[in-house]
Design a protein around this motif. Structure first.
Motif, PDB file in Angstrom:
ATOM      1  N   THR A 197      45.541  47.666  36.322  1.00  0.00           N
ATOM      2  CA  THR A 197      45.494  49.051  36.784  1.00  0.00           C
ATOM      3  C   THR A 197      45.051  49.960  35.649  1.00  0.00           C
ATOM      4  O   THR A 197      45.215  49.632  34.469  1.00  0.00           O
ATOM      5  CB  THR A 197      46.886  49.496  37.287  1.00  0.00           C
ATOM      6  N   ASN A 198      44.472  51.104  36.026  1.00  0.00           N
ATOM      7  CA  ASN A 198      44.168  52.130  35.033  1.00  0.00           C
ATOM      8  C   ASN A 198      45.241  53.222  35.033  1.00  0.00           C
ATOM      9  O   ASN A 198      45.109  54.224  34.337  1.00  0.00           O
ATOM     10  CB  ASN A 198      42.784  52.740  35.277  1.00  0.00           C
ATOM     11  N   LEU A 199      46.297  53.016  35.823  1.00  0.00           N
ATOM     12  CA  LEU A 199      47.431  53.953  35.832  1.00  0.00           C
ATOM     13  C   LEU A 199      48.392  53.544  34.720  1.00  0.00           C
ATOM     14  O   LEU A 199      49.474  53.004  34.960  1.00  0.00           O
ATOM     15  CB  LEU A 199      48.124  53.926  37.196  1.00  0.00           C
ATOM     16  N   THR A 200      47.985  53.813  33.502  1.00  0.00           N
ATOM     17  CA  THR A 200      48.719  53.314  32.337  1.00  0.00           C
ATOM     18  C   THR A 200      50.069  53.996  32.139  1.00  0.00           C
ATOM     19  O   THR A 200      50.901  53.503  31.366  1.00  0.00           O
ATOM     20  CB  THR A 200      47.874  53.487  31.061  1.00  0.00           C
ATOM     21  N   THR A 201      50.295  55.109  32.806  1.00  0.00           N
ATOM     22  CA  THR A 201      51.574  55.809  32.631  1.00  0.00           C
ATOM     23  C   THR A 201      52.580  55.435  33.711  1.00  0.00           C
ATOM     24  O   THR A 201      53.741  55.845  33.639  1.00  0.00           O
ATOM     25  CB  THR A 201      51.359  57.333  32.653  1.00  0.00           C
ATOM     26  N   GLN A 202      52.144  54.666  34.707  1.00  0.00           N
ATOM     27  CA  GLN A 202      53.061  54.267  35.769  1.00  0.00           C
ATOM     28  C   GLN A 202      53.795  52.988  35.393  1.00  0.00           C
ATOM     29  O   GLN A 202      53.313  52.190  34.586  1.00  0.00           O
ATOM     30  CB  GLN A 202      52.291  54.049  37.084  1.00  0.00           C
ATOM     31  N   SER A 203      54.947  52.787  36.003  1.00  0.00           N
ATOM     32  CA  SER A 203      55.748  51.595  35.719  1.00  0.00           C
ATOM     33  C   SER A 203      55.134  50.379  36.401  1.00  0.00           C
ATOM     34  O   SER A 203      54.360  50.501  37.361  1.00  0.00           O
ATOM     35  CB  SER A 203      57.179  51.791  36.214  1.00  0.00           C
ATOM     36  N   SER A 204      55.500  49.214  35.923  1.00  0.00           N
ATOM     37  CA  SER A 204      55.006  47.981  36.541  1.00  0.00           C
ATOM     38  C   SER A 204      55.491  47.871  37.984  1.00  0.00           C
ATOM     39  O   SER A 204      54.762  47.386  38.855  1.00  0.00           O
ATOM     40  CB  SER A 204      55.483  46.771  35.731  1.00  0.00           C
ATOM     41  N   ALA A 205      56.719  48.316  38.241  1.00  0.00           N
ATOM     42  CA  ALA A 205      57.262  48.240  39.602  1.00  0.00           C
ATOM     43  C   ALA A 205      56.423  49.077  40.565  1.00  0.00           C
ATOM     44  O   ALA A 205      56.151  48.662  41.695  1.00  0.00           O
ATOM     45  CB  ALA A 205      58.717  48.713  39.619  1.00  0.00           C
ATOM     46  N   PHE A 206      56.004  50.260  40.111  1.00  0.00           N
ATOM     47  CA  PHE A 206      55.181  51.130  40.965  1.00  0.00           C
ATOM     48  C   PHE A 206      53.849  50.476  41.274  1.00  0.00           C
ATOM     49  O   PHE A 206      53.400  50.460  42.428  1.00  0.00           O
ATOM     50  CB  PHE A 206      54.945  52.477  40.260  1.00  0.00           C
ATOM     51  N   ILE A 253      47.501  45.299  32.126  1.00  0.00           N
ATOM     52  CA  ILE A 253      47.695  44.176  33.033  1.00  0.00           C
ATOM     53  C   ILE A 253      49.170  43.805  33.036  1.00  0.00           C
ATOM     54  O   ILE A 253      49.781  43.626  31.981  1.00  0.00           O
ATOM     55  CB  ILE A 253      46.857  42.948  32.614  1.00  0.00           C
ATOM     56  N   TYR A 254      49.744  43.716  34.229  1.00  0.00           N
ATOM     57  CA  TYR A 254      51.127  43.271  34.380  1.00  0.00           C
ATOM     58  C   TYR A 254      51.106  41.853  34.930  1.00  0.00           C
ATOM     59  O   TYR A 254      50.456  41.566  35.936  1.00  0.00           O
ATOM     60  CB  TYR A 254      51.898  44.185  35.338  1.00  0.00           C
ATOM     61  N   TYR A 255      51.814  40.961  34.260  1.00  0.00           N
ATOM     62  CA  TYR A 255      51.942  39.582  34.717  1.00  0.00           C
ATOM     63  C   TYR A 255      53.366  39.381  35.222  1.00  0.00           C
ATOM     64  O   TYR A 255      54.329  39.561  34.468  1.00  0.00           O
ATOM     65  CB  TYR A 255      51.644  38.594  33.593  1.00  0.00           C
ATOM     66  N   GLN A 256      53.486  39.002  36.483  1.00  0.00           N
ATOM     67  CA  GLN A 256      54.816  38.829  37.081  1.00  0.00           C
ATOM     68  C   GLN A 256      55.014  37.380  37.526  1.00  0.00           C
ATOM     69  O   GLN A 256      54.105  36.757  38.077  1.00  0.00           O
ATOM     70  CB  GLN A 256      54.996  39.754  38.289  1.00  0.00           C
TER      71      GLN A 256
END
Length: 231
Positions: free
Chosen positions: A117-126, A50-53
């Motif tokens: 997201t389940n894309l754990t290898t991608q950056s938060s920006a992506f 989870i990314y919190y922005q």
């Protein structure tokens, strides 16, 4: 996908503890790993993150809404306005009060948005940028439903249904091309173009062609999509 934030996330609380009294930078993004439980793994659910922005503009809009609701709640509690649906009004029997605990909670969350997201290898920006592109998909669904009348489908044979949807998808592709090239919405383009007609009049052996003159903005738009203005 977007994530509801019912409580102040641990990573946000930790950041605030480490930066007491410091203003939150615009665009600050904090990462919260969310490993799948054993039962989730058994069901094939992968690990998530989870990314919190935080965004200043989002916080400003949210706080303005909170202030407005609190003012209404205070007027209702003081008896100067009727009690209407307001999340900040707390009722205990016949006693009304402003829910200051809820106010403090919502103010602390103002400006924050979660992205799971389940894309754990991608950056938060992506991940965040991909989420913000969802409006293109939503717009396409609205276009297919309203402008292109994809539904209801008055067909019963599979081939006819597939042919209908194929025409809708092709029309959607053409519509997107027109919008991209001209900068006009497809509704504006169709509404403008349909007013102009070219007619052919046969006088004896001679055929005369008559057409309404196109305004400059429409002529320019047609030229951008490769339209032939001579025929």
């Amino acid at each position: 996908m977007g994530t509801r934030i019912p409580h102040l996330p641990d990573v946000v609380r930790e950041w605030r503890d480490k930066h007491p009294g410091e203003a939150i930078p615009d665009g600050l993004t904090l990462t919260q790993p969310w490993p799948a439980t054993s039962s989730e793994k058994a069901r094939g659910i992968p690990d998530r993150v989870i990314y919190y922005q935080f965004r200043h503009d989002r916080a400003r809009r949210t706080l303005r809404g909170i202030d407005e609701q609190i003012r209404k709640a205070e007027r209702a509690v003081d008896g100067h306005a009727p009690v209407k649906r307001n999340r900040y009004i707390q009722l205990a029997g016949a006693t009304k009060s402003v829910n200051r605990t809820l106010e403090a909670k919502t103010r602390a969350l103002a400006g924050w948005k979660g992205y799971t997201t389940n894309l754990t290898t991608q950056s938060s920006a992506f991940v965040i940028d991909a989420y913000h592109q969802l409006w293109h998909i939503e717009k396409a669904f609205r276009m297919s439903k309203h402008d292109l009348q994809a539904r209801p489908i008055y067909h019963h044979v599979r081939e006819s249904i597939e042919a209908h949807l194929s025409i809708v998808v092709a029309a959607m592709a053409v519509s997107h091309y027109i919008e991209t090239q001209t900068g006009w919405s497809i509704k504006k383009f169709v509404r403008t173009v349909r007013r102009y007609r070219t007619v052919q009049i046969k006088a004896g052996r001679q055929i005369l062609t008559a057409a309404d003159p196109l305004p400059d903005d429409l002529r320019e738009a047609i030229a951008k999509i490769g339209g032939n203005l001579e025929h």
